[in-house]
Design a protein around this motif. Structure first.
Motif, PDB file in Angstrom:
ATOM      1  N   TYR A  81       0.865  -1.294   0.141  1.00 51.72           N
ATOM      2  CA  TYR A  81      -0.051   0.036  -0.135  1.00 51.72           C
ATOM      3  C   TYR A  81       0.863   1.339  -0.045  1.00 51.72           C
ATOM      4  O   TYR A  81       0.693   2.269  -0.725  1.00 51.72           O
ATOM      5  N   LYS A  82       2.163   1.259   0.768  1.00 56.02           N
ATOM      6  CA  LYS A  82       2.592   2.405   0.848  1.00 56.02           C
ATOM      7  C   LYS A  82       3.655   2.743  -0.344  1.00 56.02           C
ATOM      8  O   LYS A  82       3.854   3.862  -0.886  1.00 56.02           O
ATOM      9  N   LEU A  83       3.867   1.703  -1.082  1.00 54.90           N
ATOM     10  CA  LEU A  83       4.809   1.787  -2.113  1.00 54.90           C
ATOM     11  C   LEU A  83       4.011   2.154  -3.621  1.00 54.90           C
ATOM     12  O   LEU A  83       4.256   2.961  -4.205  1.00 54.90           O
ATOM     13  N   PHE A  84       2.721   1.427  -3.585  1.00 57.04           N
ATOM     14  CA  PHE A  84       2.106   1.504  -4.755  1.00 57.04           C
ATOM     15  C   PHE A  84       0.418   2.058  -4.755  1.00 57.04           C
ATOM     16  O   PHE A  84      -0.105   2.366  -5.882  1.00 57.04           O
ATOM     17  N   GLY A  85       0.340   2.479  -3.587  1.00 54.99           N
ATOM     18  CA  GLY A  85      -1.074   3.038  -3.105  1.00 54.99           C
ATOM     19  C   GLY A  85      -2.107   2.006  -2.810  1.00 54.99           C
ATOM     20  O   GLY A  85      -1.899   0.924  -2.845  1.00 54.99           O
ATOM     21  N   PHE A  86      -3.418   2.486  -2.538  1.00 52.75           N
ATOM     22  CA  PHE A  86      -4.363   1.787  -2.050  1.00 52.75           C
ATOM     23  C   PHE A  86      -5.393   1.345  -3.009  1.00 52.75           C
ATOM     24  O   PHE A  86      -6.234   1.845  -3.572  1.00 52.75           O
ATOM     25  N   ASP A  87      -4.655   0.263  -3.838  1.00 56.78           N
ATOM     26  CA  ASP A  87      -5.507  -0.647  -5.127  1.00 56.78           C
ATOM     27  C   ASP A  87      -5.018  -1.846  -5.115  1.00 56.78           C
ATOM     28  O   ASP A  87      -4.398  -2.423  -3.885  1.00 56.78           O
ATOM     29  N   THR A  88      -5.412  -2.728  -5.818  1.00 58.65           N
ATOM     30  CA  THR A  88      -5.151  -4.269  -5.786  1.00 58.65           C
ATOM     31  C   THR A  88      -3.590  -4.483  -6.178  1.00 58.65           C
ATOM     32  O   THR A  88      -3.186  -5.479  -6.056  1.00 58.65           O
ATOM     33  N   LEU A  89      -3.003  -3.497  -7.075  1.00 62.11           N
ATOM     34  CA  LEU A  89      -1.474  -3.769  -7.251  1.00 62.11           C
ATOM     35  C   LEU A  89      -0.711  -3.691  -5.724  1.00 62.11           C
ATOM     36  O   LEU A  89      -0.010  -4.381  -5.489  1.00 62.11           O
TER      37      LEU A  89
END
Length: 487
Positions: free
Chosen positions: A92-100
């Motif tokens: 979440y910290k690296l790529f944001g709050f999404d499924t990635l």
């Protein structure tokens, strides 16, 4: 004809040896594509993936990285230690709050397992065995698609620690310190999936006994192994006890260990051959390669020389396959992903046995095996690619995705209309894409909510369209099936 086949066989082996790293690069390019392509699609799965995603999100929200939460309360249904939640939090910290962000470290974990297998097999059994092992492993359909590489479940991370532990165990002949690393990876596996990791400990203990290493280890070495295996777990347990005493641990033992072993929880049942049938049905072509190469080695290769030269590896691989298979077959609760840890061992066997036979340069046998291996790889990869290509987003999740975490709706109360419910995947999508607060009182709660930012999800039908017109509700987002409304 015989000379032509011999020439073709020799030329093939030379090309494989010469261009090994090019073949490896191709294999890993395929793996990266199948793991990460369309990984960010909003199609979160209910239960384990969604549950872990919510647990990680709420741990981050409450700044508590020891206790996992669900619905703002400590979660006593998902009774796993926090290692897998931490990986999702980092995502979440690296790529944001999404499924990635939710799934990235699952994909990375499976990629790392492949790298470990490729290096280990190359050093022990040669380049050809390494390539076949990799081809078998990365084209295992369920491992890539279901509950592992492409999902936010803890199984890929657990598989990484499980594989690392057993590989270190097999390297004990070179240096005893690898035993301590095996213990550390066991502890990491426990901190990922709890009691599932104890099959590692059983494998380690039996391996030490059957290989005769039990007589070579002294008290000091045993002590370091015990400390390396238990210290990380003990540190976590102390921190966890600080928050809720023995409550979490009692649930871990009563529900996650005893109940899962003694009864088929939540309808997950199956016979004693459940896992063998699963492996055969899901990977029929590689199963044929495995049995053909195994019986070929028994028939053609000198068994005495093979066992004498690779005795400890044979013992280790047998234990790696048989211990988890027996433990989970005896357990009443059956879930197919429980058996994932043995797949790397099966892939090693496929690579090792097949390469052994091919290198004997019996033209008909070698070419038949190469064709069968190539067919198995491409057939499975076709299934994987078709599944990824045909995957679709879930409508209710795309509805929340359109909110794009707008500060305007952060912490907004969200209600669900008639015939809708807060499934775990719907709840997680609301958190990830909108940082919303889920409410259970439906349309009635929405009507009585005095907060102007409150939202309502309803199905797209004539009745709701009439309601929207009558009450002048604002449509925040919509798709083919749903409306997201504001007063």
């Amino acid at each position: 004809m015989g000379r032509t086949l011999n020439w073709l066989m020799n030329r093939t082996l030379v090309l494989i040896e010469k261009y090994y790293y090019i073949f490896v690069a191709i294999i890993f390019s395929i793996l990266c594509f199948t793991l990460f392509y369309k990984m960010n699609m909003p199609n979160i799965q209910d239960w384990d993936e969604a549950r872990h995603g919510v647990n990680a999100y709420e741990m981050l929200r409450f700044h508590n990285y020891i206790v996992n939460y669900y619905g703002s309360s400590p979660d006593y249904w998902n009774l796993k230690p926090p290692m897998s939640y931490w990986s999702i939090i980092i995502g979440y910290k690296l790529f944001g709050f999404d499924t990635l962000g939710l799934r990235f470290f699952s994909g990375l974990s499976l990629l790392l397992v492949s790298i470990i297998l490729g290096i280990f097999v190359k050093k022990r059994f040669g380049k050809l065995a390494s390539l076949i092992t990799l081809a078998s492993f990365i084209s295992c359909v369920p491992l890539v698609l279901n509950h592992c590489g492409r999902t936010g479940d803890p199984d890929a991370l657990f598989l990484l620690f499980f594989t690392s532990s057993i590989i270190c165990l097999l390297k004990m002949d070179h240096k005893f310190a690898f035993l301590y690393l095996a213990g550390i990876f066991f502890s990491f596996a426990f901190l990922t999936k709890s009691w599932h990791a104890f099959s590692i400990l059983i494998v380690i203990c039996l391996f030490i006994i059957f290989t005769g290493k039990i007589r070579k280890l002294n008290i000091y070495q045993y002590s370091i192994f015990i400390v390396s295996s238990l210290l990380p777990i003990l540190i976590w347990a102390i921190f966890r006890y600080h928050y809720d005493g023995l409550t979490f641990f009692k649930q871990m033992i009563q529900y996650d260990l005893l109940s899962r072993s003694s009864q088929a929880l939540e309808g997950h049942m199956g016979g004693r051959l459940y896992y063998i049938e699963f492996i055969v049905q899901q990977n029929p072509y590689w199963t044929i390669v495995l049995f053909a190469s195994f019986f070929g080695c028994l028939t053609i290769v000198s068994r005495n020389n093979l066992f004498h030269q690779y005795r400890n590896y044979i013992i280790g691989l047998l234990l790696w396959i048989c211990v988890p298979l027996l433990i989970f077959s005896m357990s009443k609760t059956k879930l197919y992903w429980y058996i994932y840890p043995i797949i790397p061992a099966l892939s090693i066997c496929i690579g090792w046995f097949s390469a052994k036979l091919i290198k004997m340069k019996k033209p008909v046998l070698s070419i038949t095996l190469i064709v069968l291996i190539a067919f198995s790889f491409f057939a499975n990869e076709k299934i994987i690619l078709q599944s990824i290509k045909s995957a679709n987003s879930y409508e209710v999740q795309t509805l929340f995705e359109k909110m794009n975490r707008s500060p305007q709706y952060s912490k907004a109360n969200v209600y669900l209309g008639k015939d809708l419910n807060w499934s775990q995947s719907t709840y997680l999508s609301g958190l990830l894409y909108g940082d919303v607060v889920a409410k259970d009182t439906g349309m009635k709660g929405f009507l009585h909510d005095k907060n102007k930012n409150s939202l309502l999800v309803v199905t797209k039908d004539k009745v709701n369209e009439k309601t929207i017109t009558q009450h002048h509700y604002k449509i925040i987002s919509s798709n083919d099936q749903y409306y997201l409304l504001q007063k």
